[in-house]
Design a protein around this motif. Structure first.
Motif, PDB file in Angstrom:
ATOM      1  N   ARG B  33      10.050 -24.777  35.896  1.00 27.81           N
ATOM      2  CA  ARG B  33      10.210 -25.514  34.633  1.00 27.81           C
ATOM      3  C   ARG B  33      10.767 -24.598  33.556  1.00 27.81           C
ATOM      4  O   ARG B  33      11.681 -24.974  32.827  1.00 27.81           O
ATOM      5  N   LEU B  36      14.488 -23.876  34.232  1.00 31.14           N
ATOM      6  CA  LEU B  36      15.360 -25.021  33.957  1.00 31.14           C
ATOM      7  C   LEU B  36      15.487 -25.251  32.450  1.00 31.14           C
ATOM      8  O   LEU B  36      16.561 -25.553  31.945  1.00 31.14           O
ATOM      9  N   ARG B  37      14.366 -25.093  31.742  1.00 32.21           N
ATOM     10  CA  ARG B  37      14.394 -25.229  30.277  1.00 32.21           C
ATOM     11  C   ARG B  37      15.278 -24.174  29.625  1.00 32.21           C
ATOM     12  O   ARG B  37      15.784 -24.366  28.535  1.00 32.21           O
ATOM     13  N   ALA B  38      15.395 -23.022  30.287  1.00 35.09           N
ATOM     14  CA  ALA B  38      16.164 -21.906  29.724  1.00 35.09           C
ATOM     15  C   ALA B  38      17.628 -21.957  30.154  1.00 35.09           C
ATOM     16  O   ALA B  38      18.382 -21.022  29.902  1.00 35.09           O
ATOM     17  N   ASP B  39      18.049 -23.043  30.819  1.00 38.09           N
ATOM     18  CA  ASP B  39      19.447 -23.230  31.246  1.00 38.09           C
ATOM     19  C   ASP B  39      19.886 -22.372  32.422  1.00 38.09           C
ATOM     20  O   ASP B  39      21.083 -22.183  32.637  1.00 38.09           O
ATOM     21  N   VAL B  42      20.893 -24.795  38.033  1.00 37.41           N
ATOM     22  CA  VAL B  42      19.988 -25.533  38.917  1.00 37.41           C
ATOM     23  C   VAL B  42      19.990 -24.957  40.336  1.00 37.41           C
ATOM     24  O   VAL B  42      18.945 -24.794  40.968  1.00 37.41           O
ATOM     25  N   LYS B  46      16.796 -23.003  42.484  1.00 42.48           N
ATOM     26  CA  LYS B  46      16.344 -23.272  43.864  1.00 42.48           C
ATOM     27  C   LYS B  46      16.263 -21.983  44.674  1.00 42.48           C
ATOM     28  O   LYS B  46      15.259 -21.708  45.326  1.00 42.48           O
ATOM     29  N   ALA B 214      23.557 -20.503  24.243  1.00 43.73           N
ATOM     30  CA  ALA B 214      23.151 -21.901  24.453  1.00 43.73           C
ATOM     31  C   ALA B 214      23.906 -22.580  25.593  1.00 43.73           C
ATOM     32  O   ALA B 214      23.611 -23.740  25.918  1.00 43.73           O
ATOM     33  N   ILE B 215      24.850 -21.894  26.207  1.00 48.58           N
ATOM     34  CA  ILE B 215      25.670 -22.574  27.223  1.00 48.58           C
ATOM     35  C   ILE B 215      24.799 -23.027  28.398  1.00 48.58           C
ATOM     36  O   ILE B 215      23.875 -22.335  28.815  1.00 48.58           O
ATOM     37  N   GLY B 216      25.123 -24.208  28.898  1.00 48.19           N
ATOM     38  CA  GLY B 216      24.304 -24.815  29.946  1.00 48.19           C
ATOM     39  C   GLY B 216      24.861 -24.606  31.343  1.00 48.19           C
ATOM     40  O   GLY B 216      25.308 -23.510  31.695  1.00 48.19           O
ATOM     41  N   GLN B 217      24.868 -25.671  32.123  1.00 47.71           N
ATOM     42  CA  GLN B 217      25.160 -25.592  33.546  1.00 47.71           C
ATOM     43  C   GLN B 217      26.580 -25.151  33.882  1.00 47.71           C
ATOM     44  O   GLN B 217      26.863 -24.734  34.997  1.00 47.71           O
ATOM     45  N   LEU B 218      27.490 -25.273  32.908  1.00 52.72           N
ATOM     46  CA  LEU B 218      28.885 -24.963  33.194  1.00 52.72           C
ATOM     47  C   LEU B 218      29.166 -23.447  33.226  1.00 52.72           C
ATOM     48  O   LEU B 218      30.227 -23.022  33.680  1.00 52.72           O
ATOM     49  N   GLN B 222      32.615 -21.552  34.909  1.00 52.27           N
ATOM     50  CA  GLN B 222      33.578 -20.990  33.959  1.00 52.27           C
ATOM     51  C   GLN B 222      33.719 -19.482  34.181  1.00 52.27           C
ATOM     52  O   GLN B 222      34.830 -18.952  34.246  1.00 52.27           O
ATOM     53  N   ALA B 244      18.044 -20.604  21.664  1.00 54.37           N
ATOM     54  CA  ALA B 244      18.580 -20.644  23.021  1.00 54.37           C
ATOM     55  C   ALA B 244      18.105 -19.427  23.811  1.00 54.37           C
ATOM     56  O   ALA B 244      17.988 -18.336  23.276  1.00 54.37           O
TER      57      ALA B 244
END
Ligand SMILES: Nc1nc2c(ncn2[C@@H]2O[C@H](COP(=O)(O)OP(=O)(O)OP(=O)(O)O)[C@@H](O)[C@H]2O)c(=O)[nH]1
Ligand SMILES: Nc1nc2c(ncn2[C@@H]2O[C@H](COP(=O)(O)OP(=O)(O)OP(=O)(O)O)[C@@H](O)[C@H]2O)c(=O)[nH]1
Ligand SMILES: [Mg+2]
Ligand SMILES: [Mg+2]
Lengths: 284, 297
Positions: B33, B36-39, B42, B46, B214-218, B222, B244
């Motif tokens: 958790r 995932l909260r920290a970006d 995904v 796992k 703050a960048i997420g899953q991308l 990139q 972030a």
């Protein structure tokens, strides 16, 4: 005709829900928002009857899409209609954290409004960041709109106030007010936005964030909405190919609609937001 | 007695003990958790949780550690796997090129790095090779002037490659030269090619990718594209002064197996720090002081 039905229980949902959670997380919907959406899904599906032969996953996905649509369309209004009906001159204030695309988005909106026949003035309300005034100035020159500016370090509220006075005197329809990017955690800077709002009474306050942002989107959207008050958001940099789940996070937290998305660095790279489009982007 | 104590010194979390196994599962769920909260990507979450489960049950628990501490130490090692503890840029002549997505903080970081090396006694200068963003030239020039940093740019030249070539020629006597480039993303083929060309001509000692905290899953995809194009040597994470956690940037580093070099911690040119892995992971997990934990080993 006699059709047999079964009742949906939590056990049957488990696998499908965790797959959908993955899809949402991979689309940059914030973790806490995904959690709450899943709970909503369970609440509305557990105990519901379904016909034998009807695929459970179809039912779940349809329900999820409808929950997302509700989130995205809360308090939705049409920007063009708003501009048409608002008392002129109207001040539109752009706020957000650093580097999300506020200044560029102002230029895009200016282009959109002038090509619809409105007159526009831009206010160089970022008096803080190096090169900020020159940046807006160059955009204004390219677009042929007037800019009102003071010197670096000047009071941003005074700059915007002057732009409104100018618009009143010259019969200009819309004032687009830039502000310096700021962290939602910097209390003095957030208070400064409160002051800008009190002095310049914007008809619309727009929160600009980038679709590249992940979980932090909910923190900053919450704080800007609580402390400053926003009417809607614009989500930039969709052309970098994020799925766009950030739109769901921000709408969920603020209860305010995403109005436009930025899809590139040119003035025409601004599109009206549609919830169907975003949901399609995530699931299709 | 002594024998009893010895047996206790090195303990395993017995996979047969259902209490320990249950505890491990529970702690791993907490950590998932937090990640995932920290970006954190995904996919990486796992991998990391699988690795924790395996290692937590099979590896020796240090005598001073409880189960939770045992697992957090493993998480720390897994998070940092393949990216090292930071990037040391020695204090000698070097060319550094900054690249990254639009608005990530390159221009600000260019000034920050130049000041950082200037404060360490090197002669530092910057080159603005962003010919795209309106007033990119003015932005860097104003920052350089305010901090008495050498500056090269050409407002009327649209060819970024030429600017870099001329700038490097003019700044031959500088120790550290930082090159600021335009913002670009992986799908902008023309801009990616421009970056490759600048990199070829400048031949930088360090090519750093600047990523927003703050960048997420991308972030990983990139970063991979930038790395494939020019070969990235390190990452700078900016805007770490907000809320972030930087898990996206960490995933980018993991994805391409390179270290994180610096953190930007504010808008001011002074707000710049060397990357500190233990502090970073403590903040990312929000689970207490990992530095103190690692020192207990
Ligand atoms: N690819 C892409 N880039 C964008 C988009 N919108 C803005 N940008 C770029 O993002 C960078 C930052 O944009 P700005 O408009 O300066 O952002 P800002 O929020 O005003 O930044 P500050 O005033 O420094 O807080 C610039 O390089 C823009 O060209 C978009 O929709 N797509
Ligand atoms: N709070 C905070 N703001 C930062 C930090 N680093 C940069 N910024 C701000 O982020 C915004 C974008 O920074 P720039 O340096 O212009 O970013 P860039 O990558 O050069 O942008 P482009 O050239 O348009 O791609 C500006 O408002 C900076 O002041 C940081 O560490 N903390
Ligand atoms: Mg701006
Ligand atoms: Mg720049």
């Amino acid at each position: 005709v006699f059709e047999r039905e079964v009742i949906i229980d939590e056990g049957k949902l488990e696998g499908i829900l965790s797959e959908l959670e993955m899809i949402l997380l991979e689309s940059d919907v914030a973790f806490d928002v995904v959690d709450e959406i899943t709970q909503k899904l369970k609440d509305s599906l557990v105990g519901r009857r379904k016909k034998i032969g009807q695929k459970l996953s179809d039912i779940v996905i349809d329900e999820l899409k409808s929950i997302l649509k509700d989130i995205l369309d809360r308090n939705r209004f049409d920007f063009d209609e708003f501009v048409r009906n608002v008392d002129k001159p109207a001040n539109i204030l752009f706020v957000g954290v650093n580097g999300t695309g506020k200044t560029t988005t102002i230029a895009k909106i200016a282009k959109r409004l002038t090509s619809q026949g409105y007159s526009v003035v831009v206010a160089a309300g970022d008096t803080f960041r190096a090169g900020a005034i020159e940046q807006l100035e160059e955009h204004a020159k390219n677009l042929g709109v007037k800019i009102i500016k003071h010197k670096t370090g000047a009071d941003p509220a005074a700059v915007i106030f002057d732009a409104i006075k100018h618009a009143e005197a010259k019969g200009i329809d819309i004032v687009l007010s830039d502000t310096a990017g700021r962290m939602h955690t910097k209390k003095n800077l957030i208070d400064q936005l409160g002051k800008i709002k009190r002095v310049t009474k914007p008809a619309l306050t727009i929160f600009v964030d980038e679709s590249l942002a992940g979980n932090d989107a909910i923190e900053r959207a919450r704080m800007f909405n609580d402390a400053v008050g926003i009417d809607g958001s614009i989500l930039t940099k969709l052309d970098a190919d994020p799925k766009g789940g950030t739109a769901i996070s921000i709408s969920y937290i603020t209860g305010k609609p995403v109005l436009f998305v930025g899809t590139g660095q040119s003035y025409d790279d601004l599109e009206k937001f549609s919830s169907e489009w975003l949901i399609g982007r995530i699931f299709d | 007695m002594a024998l009893e104590a010895l047996k206790d010194v090195v303990r395993k979390i017995k996979s047969s003990s259902s209490i320990d196994k249950y505890l491990v599962e529970e702690i791993v769920r907490d950590i998932q958790r937090a990640l995932l909260r920290a970006d954190v990507n995904v996919r990486h979450v796992k991998q990391i949780s699988d690795a924790i489960k395996k290692r937590a049950l099979s590896e020796d628990v240090l005598p001073t550690f409880n189960v939770r501490e045992h697992i957090i130490k493993i998480v720390y090692e897994e998070l940092m796997r393949g990216i090292g503890e930071g990037l040391d840029i020695p204090l000698k002549k070097a060319k550094i090129m900054l690249v990254g997505l639009q608005g990530s903080g390159k221009t600000t970081t260019t000034a920050k790095m130049a000041k950082y090396f200037k404060d360490k006694g090197l002669k530092a200068g910057v080159i603005t090779a962003d010919t795209w963003r309106p007033a990119a030239y003015d932005q860097l020039k104003q920052l350089a002037e305010a901090y008495d940093i050498g500056f090269y740019g050409d407002k009327n030249e649209k060819d970024a490659v030429k600017i870099v070539r001329d700038g490097l020629e003019k700044m031959k006597d500088y120790d550290i030269i930082i090159i600021d480039t335009a913002g670009r993303h992986a799908l902008e083929e023309g801009l990616i090619n421009e970056m490759i060309e600048i990199s070829r001509v400048a031949n930088p000692d360090y090519k750093l990718l600047v990523l927003d905290a703050a960048i997420g899953q991308l972030a990983s995809t990139q970063a991979k594209r930038f790395h494939d194009a020019i070969g990235i040597d390190g990452i700078v994470i900016t805007k770490f002064d907000g809320t972030a956690k930087g898990g996206g940037a960490l995933s980018a580093a993991r994805e391409i197996g390179i270290p994180i070099a610096f953190l930007g911690t504010g808008e001011k040119v002074e707000d710049f720090e060397k990357f500190d892995p233990a502090g970073f992971v403590s903040r990312l997990l929000g689970m207490g002081d990992i530095k103190a934990l690692l020192e207990k080993v």
